[in-house]
Design a protein around this motif. Structure first.
Motif, PDB file in Angstrom:
ATOM      1  N   LYS A  64       0.816  -1.229   0.000  1.00  0.00           N
ATOM      2  CA  LYS A  64       0.000   0.000   0.000  1.00  0.00           C
ATOM      3  C   LYS A  64       0.850   1.279   0.000  1.00  0.00           C
ATOM      4  N   PRO A  65       1.750   1.407  -0.970  1.00  0.00           N
ATOM      5  CA  PRO A  65       2.526   2.647  -1.076  1.00  0.00           C
ATOM      6  C   PRO A  65       1.675   3.769  -1.667  1.00  0.00           C
ATOM      7  N   LYS A  66       2.178   4.994  -1.610  1.00  0.00           N
ATOM      8  CA  LYS A  66       1.457   6.114  -2.223  1.00  0.00           C
ATOM      9  C   LYS A  66       1.426   5.982  -3.737  1.00  0.00           C
ATOM     10  N   TYR A  67       2.483   5.370  -4.300  1.00  0.00           N
ATOM     11  CA  TYR A  67       2.561   5.203  -5.753  1.00  0.00           C
ATOM     12  C   TYR A  67       2.793   3.733  -6.086  1.00  0.00           C
ATOM     13  N   LYS A  68       2.046   3.206  -7.049  1.00  0.00           N
ATOM     14  CA  LYS A  68       2.262   1.843  -7.519  1.00  0.00           C
ATOM     15  C   LYS A  68       1.895   1.754  -8.991  1.00  0.00           C
ATOM     16  N   SER A 222     -10.999  -2.437   0.160  1.00  0.00           N
ATOM     17  CA  SER A 222      -9.753  -2.497  -0.602  1.00  0.00           C
ATOM     18  C   SER A 222      -9.696  -3.863  -1.274  1.00  0.00           C
ATOM     19  N   PHE A 223      -9.767  -3.871  -2.595  1.00  0.00           N
ATOM     20  CA  PHE A 223      -9.790  -5.145  -3.307  1.00  0.00           C
ATOM     21  C   PHE A 223      -9.074  -5.009  -4.645  1.00  0.00           C
ATOM     22  N   SER A 224      -8.011  -5.768  -4.805  1.00  0.00           N
ATOM     23  CA  SER A 224      -7.300  -5.858  -6.078  1.00  0.00           C
ATOM     24  C   SER A 224      -7.421  -7.294  -6.565  1.00  0.00           C
ATOM     25  N   LYS A 225      -7.874  -7.490  -7.798  1.00  0.00           N
ATOM     26  CA  LYS A 225      -8.008  -8.854  -8.320  1.00  0.00           C
ATOM     27  C   LYS A 225      -6.659  -9.561  -8.310  1.00  0.00           C
ATOM     28  N   TYR A 226      -5.647  -8.920  -8.874  1.00  0.00           N
ATOM     29  CA  TYR A 226      -4.311  -9.517  -8.902  1.00  0.00           C
ATOM     30  C   TYR A 226      -3.769  -9.676  -7.484  1.00  0.00           C
ATOM     31  N   GLY A 227      -3.976  -8.673  -6.649  1.00  0.00           N
ATOM     32  CA  GLY A 227      -3.477  -8.726  -5.278  1.00  0.00           C
ATOM     33  C   GLY A 227      -4.113  -9.848  -4.467  1.00  0.00           C
ATOM     34  N   ASN A 228      -5.428 -10.019  -4.598  1.00  0.00           N
ATOM     35  CA  ASN A 228      -6.101 -11.080  -3.838  1.00  0.00           C
ATOM     36  C   ASN A 228      -5.745 -12.468  -4.364  1.00  0.00           C
ATOM     37  N   GLU A 229      -5.530 -12.588  -5.664  1.00  0.00           N
ATOM     38  CA  GLU A 229      -5.076 -13.871  -6.202  1.00  0.00           C
ATOM     39  C   GLU A 229      -3.695 -14.203  -5.657  1.00  0.00           C
ATOM     40  N   TYR A 230      -2.819 -13.187  -5.554  1.00  0.00           N
ATOM     41  CA  TYR A 230      -1.463 -13.430  -5.063  1.00  0.00           C
ATOM     42  C   TYR A 230      -1.481 -13.809  -3.586  1.00  0.00           C
ATOM     43  N   LYS A 231      -2.321 -13.156  -2.802  1.00  0.00           N
ATOM     44  CA  LYS A 231      -2.432 -13.526  -1.383  1.00  0.00           C
ATOM     45  C   LYS A 231      -2.968 -14.939  -1.233  1.00  0.00           C
ATOM     46  N   LYS A 232      -3.900 -15.309  -2.094  1.00  0.00           N
ATOM     47  CA  LYS A 232      -4.428 -16.674  -2.065  1.00  0.00           C
ATOM     48  C   LYS A 232      -3.339 -17.676  -2.435  1.00  0.00           C
ATOM     49  N   LEU A 233      -2.492 -17.306  -3.397  1.00  0.00           N
ATOM     50  CA  LEU A 233      -1.378 -18.165  -3.794  1.00  0.00           C
ATOM     51  C   LEU A 233      -0.418 -18.385  -2.643  1.00  0.00           C
TER      52      LEU A 233
END
Length: 269
Positions: A64-68, A222-233
């Motif tokens: 959760k940086p200011k810029y990504k 707060s929901f990112s498709k790629y982010g939630n897939e990576y956390k699930k991985l």
């Protein structure tokens, strides 16, 4: 000509199917379906997300940086080998999302990422975005990491095209067969009864929308498709803690000692 540069604020909400139908019904007073959804209930979007060997981009995003920023390849439906697709750089700074994309042929896009060499310019390309992607590819050592697709229903405000709301369901993903033309199958990311709504606005949302969100008890998440897939991985890859078990030792029963009878004692004496 399709819009190739977006600047907007995005808010995300999760809901079940029952709430989707009630909320969607209320939205139709203020919004209308986009051109494609007027002919079809949903349209399919498929993506390839690129990352470094150590998943640096998604790891940085989850901090959760200011810029990504991220790079993805997007198609509508399952493209054929020579179909037109879109390569996108998506950046987010203090809540403002900037998306820049250019059209490419599918084989041009694959080769662009593989070699880092900008393709020969064609009229359907955005030259400035091509230059930005070239710099991005030089900055990071990227390879395809995730296929992710979903079915979408989209609406625009009747008053202004600056407000757009999308509903995504049947979100599916895989980390193999990382080609868009291989088909839109994969493991489900959400529960079958879940929907992801995104509110996309260039400015603040209108008062009527704020009242509707409050009325239906919908709150930003707060929901990112790629982010939630990576956390699930990562969760699936975690090694469970196993308490060591001591080996079972079989202790033999004590041998029975036979005491000789009086006659036997005399005989063996």
């Amino acid at each position: 000509m399709a819009i190739e540069v977006f600047n907007r604020y995005e808010s995300k909400y999760l809901m079940n199917t029952a709430k989707f139908h009630v909320f969607y019904s209320d939205l139709l007073e203020y919004m209308e379906l986009d051109a494609y959804n007027k002919q079809h209930d949903f349209y399919s979007i498929s993506n390839i997300y690129y990352d470094t060997p150590h998943d640096s981009l998604i790891r940085a995003s989850l901090a959760k940086p200011k810029y990504k920023e991220k790079l993805r390849l997007r198609a509508y439906g399952v493209p054929e080998a020579n179909a037109k697709v879109y390569m996108e750089i998506k950046k987010k700074f203090t809540g403002l999302v900037n998306k820049r994309r250019t059209a490419l042929k599918l084989d041009e896009a694959y080769e662009f990422v593989r070699t880092g060499q900008v393709p020969e310019y064609q009229e359907y390309m955005n030259k400035q975005v091509l230059n930005e992607i070239t710099y991005f590819l030089r900055l990071y050592d990227l390879a395809p990491k995730l296929y992710l697709s979903y079915d979408r229903k989209a609406l625009f405000s009747k008053e202004s095209r600056d407000l757009r709301i999308t509903f995504d369901t049947n979100i599916r993903c895989r980390r193999y067969d990382l080609k868009l033309e291989q088909g839109d199958y994969g493991e489900q990311l959400l529960e079958p009864d879940q929907w992801l709504m995104e509110v996309k606005a260039e400015n603040t949302v209108p008062l009527w929308l704020s009242k509707l969100l409050s009325k239906h008890g919908l709150y930003r998440t707060s929901f990112s498709k790629y982010g939630n897939e990576y956390k699930k991985l990562l969760k699936n890859q975690a090694v469970p803690t196993i308490q060591p078990q001591l080996p079972t030792i079989e202790i033999p029963a004590p041998a029975m000692i036979q005491i000789p009878t009086e006659k036997e004692s005399i005989r063996y004496a």
